[in-house]
Design a protein around this motif. Sequence first.
Motif, PDB file in Angstrom:
ATOM      1  N   LYS A 153       0.826  -1.202   0.000  1.00  0.00           N
ATOM      2  CA  LYS A 153       0.000   0.000   0.000  1.00  0.00           C
ATOM      3  C   LYS A 153       0.863   1.256   0.000  1.00  0.00           C
ATOM      4  O   LYS A 153       1.967   1.257   0.542  1.00  0.00           O
ATOM      5  N   PRO A 154       0.358   2.347  -0.606  1.00  0.00           N
ATOM      6  CA  PRO A 154       1.066   3.625  -0.492  1.00  0.00           C
ATOM      7  C   PRO A 154       1.232   4.015   0.971  1.00  0.00           C
ATOM      8  O   PRO A 154       0.335   3.780   1.797  1.00  0.00           O
ATOM      9  N   GLN A 155       2.376   4.608   1.276  1.00  0.00           N
ATOM     10  CA  GLN A 155       2.713   4.938   2.657  1.00  0.00           C
ATOM     11  C   GLN A 155       2.546   6.434   2.914  1.00  0.00           C
ATOM     12  O   GLN A 155       3.130   7.261   2.217  1.00  0.00           O
ATOM     13  N   ILE A 156       1.752   6.761   3.906  1.00  0.00           N
ATOM     14  CA  ILE A 156       1.565   8.152   4.323  1.00  0.00           C
ATOM     15  C   ILE A 156       2.086   8.302   5.744  1.00  0.00           C
ATOM     16  O   ILE A 156       1.801   7.476   6.614  1.00  0.00           O
ATOM     17  N   LEU A 157       2.848   9.348   5.961  1.00  0.00           N
ATOM     18  CA  LEU A 157       3.345   9.660   7.299  1.00  0.00           C
ATOM     19  C   LEU A 157       2.492  10.783   7.876  1.00  0.00           C
ATOM     20  O   LEU A 157       2.238  11.789   7.203  1.00  0.00           O
ATOM     21  N   ALA A 158       2.026  10.617   9.113  1.00  0.00           N
ATOM     22  CA  ALA A 158       1.207  11.627   9.774  1.00  0.00           C
ATOM     23  C   ALA A 158       1.956  12.152  10.994  1.00  0.00           C
ATOM     24  O   ALA A 158       2.300  11.374  11.890  1.00  0.00           O
ATOM     25  N   LEU A 159       2.214  13.447  11.017  1.00  0.00           N
ATOM     26  CA  LEU A 159       2.944  14.068  12.115  1.00  0.00           C
ATOM     27  C   LEU A 159       1.986  14.867  12.990  1.00  0.00           C
ATOM     28  O   LEU A 159       1.333  15.801  12.523  1.00  0.00           O
ATOM     29  N   LEU A 160       1.912  14.496  14.260  1.00  0.00           N
ATOM     30  CA  LEU A 160       1.123  15.258  15.229  1.00  0.00           C
ATOM     31  C   LEU A 160       2.051  16.199  15.980  1.00  0.00           C
ATOM     32  O   LEU A 160       2.964  15.762  16.678  1.00  0.00           O
ATOM     33  N   ALA A 171      -9.089   5.173   1.769  1.00  0.00           N
ATOM     34  CA  ALA A 171      -8.687   5.264   0.356  1.00  0.00           C
ATOM     35  C   ALA A 171      -7.692   4.180  -0.030  1.00  0.00           C
ATOM     36  O   ALA A 171      -7.338   4.056  -1.204  1.00  0.00           O
ATOM     37  N   GLY A 172      -7.225   3.409   0.961  1.00  0.00           N
ATOM     38  CA  GLY A 172      -6.358   2.279   0.656  1.00  0.00           C
ATOM     39  C   GLY A 172      -4.896   2.478   0.996  1.00  0.00           C
ATOM     40  O   GLY A 172      -4.047   1.677   0.587  1.00  0.00           O
ATOM     41  N   LYS A 178      11.958   9.843   4.035  1.00  0.00           N
ATOM     42  CA  LYS A 178      12.492   9.607   2.694  1.00  0.00           C
ATOM     43  C   LYS A 178      11.573   8.703   1.876  1.00  0.00           C
ATOM     44  O   LYS A 178      11.346   8.946   0.680  1.00  0.00           O
ATOM     45  N   ASN A 179      11.025   7.680   2.506  1.00  0.00           N
ATOM     46  CA  ASN A 179      10.281   6.658   1.767  1.00  0.00           C
ATOM     47  C   ASN A 179       8.785   6.896   1.690  1.00  0.00           C
ATOM     48  O   ASN A 179       8.095   6.204   0.927  1.00  0.00           O
ATOM     49  N   MET A 180       8.264   7.845   2.435  1.00  0.00           N
ATOM     50  CA  MET A 180       6.818   8.089   2.422  1.00  0.00           C
ATOM     51  C   MET A 180       6.364   8.536   1.029  1.00  0.00           C
ATOM     52  O   MET A 180       7.119   9.120   0.251  1.00  0.00           O
ATOM     53  N   ASP A 181       5.086   8.264   0.752  1.00  0.00           N
ATOM     54  CA  ASP A 181       4.492   8.703  -0.510  1.00  0.00           C
ATOM     55  C   ASP A 181       3.767  10.036  -0.359  1.00  0.00           C
ATOM     56  O   ASP A 181       3.595  10.763  -1.331  1.00  0.00           O
ATOM     57  N   SER A 182       3.309  10.340   0.837  1.00  0.00           N
ATOM     58  CA  SER A 182       2.694  11.641   1.128  1.00  0.00           C
ATOM     59  C   SER A 182       2.750  11.887   2.632  1.00  0.00           C
ATOM     60  O   SER A 182       3.131  11.007   3.410  1.00  0.00           O
ATOM     61  N   GLY A 204      -5.145  10.295   0.094  1.00  0.00           N
ATOM     62  CA  GLY A 204      -4.909   8.884  -0.166  1.00  0.00           C
ATOM     63  C   GLY A 204      -5.351   8.448  -1.543  1.00  0.00           C
ATOM     64  O   GLY A 204      -4.662   7.681  -2.218  1.00  0.00           O
ATOM     65  N   ALA A 205      -6.501   8.961  -1.974  1.00  0.00           N
ATOM     66  CA  ALA A 205      -7.043   8.564  -3.281  1.00  0.00           C
ATOM     67  C   ALA A 205      -6.151   9.014  -4.428  1.00  0.00           C
ATOM     68  O   ALA A 205      -6.128   8.371  -5.492  1.00  0.00           O
ATOM     69  N   ALA A 206      -5.418  10.102  -4.234  1.00  0.00           N
ATOM     70  CA  ALA A 206      -4.490  10.556  -5.268  1.00  0.00           C
ATOM     71  C   ALA A 206      -3.363   9.532  -5.482  1.00  0.00           C
ATOM     72  O   ALA A 206      -2.755   9.482  -6.548  1.00  0.00           O
ATOM     73  N   LEU A 207      -3.119   8.710  -4.456  1.00  0.00           N
ATOM     74  CA  LEU A 207      -2.086   7.677  -4.552  1.00  0.00           C
ATOM     75  C   LEU A 207      -2.640   6.331  -5.019  1.00  0.00           C
ATOM     76  O   LEU A 207      -1.977   5.586  -5.728  1.00  0.00           O
TER      77      LEU A 207
END
Length: 199
Positions: free
Chosen positions: A2-9, A32-33, A75-79, A192-195
């Motif tokens: 799956k595409p990887q998203i990083l979330a920073l709080l 969105a997957g 570095k490796n995140m997609d968004s 997510g859907a953009a990925l």
Amino acid sequence: MKPQILALLGSPLPEGNTAKLLKQAISGAEKAGCEVTLIDVPSLEFSSCREMYYCKEQSSCILEDDMGPIYPLLKNMDSLILATPVMTMGIPGHLKSFMDRCQVFYCAKYERKVPLIPKEKKKIRKTLLISISGMNLPNNFDGVKISTLAFCDILDCRLADELLVRDMDTKEDLDRYPDILQEAYQKGFALGAALTHVS
């Protein structure tokens, strides 16, 4: 994979209003997957940048702390989803120090001219900014956005969307505003859907 998203709080309140919006955005991105990794920045133990400039010659930081494992994720995140309150008209201290420690990416891109982000990944990487402000002023988010734009530039992860919620001193609790929470969900889903190219 799956595409990887990083979330920073960036908020020190893991159950606060910023976290509530981020939780919704994460749920949308997962729907969105995508796979989302949450980083609670204030819980990390790391030093602020000491300007030792080890990263001018190396693709890492000389300081050994909790930032070490974060660099590969960035570095490796997609968004990216960046969620922060406004403090003193800008980014709160721990998150700002986190951003400053990304000189590793700045030096690779602008000093050595060898960006850490491959061209093909740079094309797809996007950032969703979520921010809340207690006050209701025209320039509430100016400081946050200036720092965020610089951060996105060095990470090659362009600022593509934002959800900025002002007047939180009056609103107090976003659980009373389901429309705002739903907007966070929808923006996370769109990221997510953009990925994943789902609709």
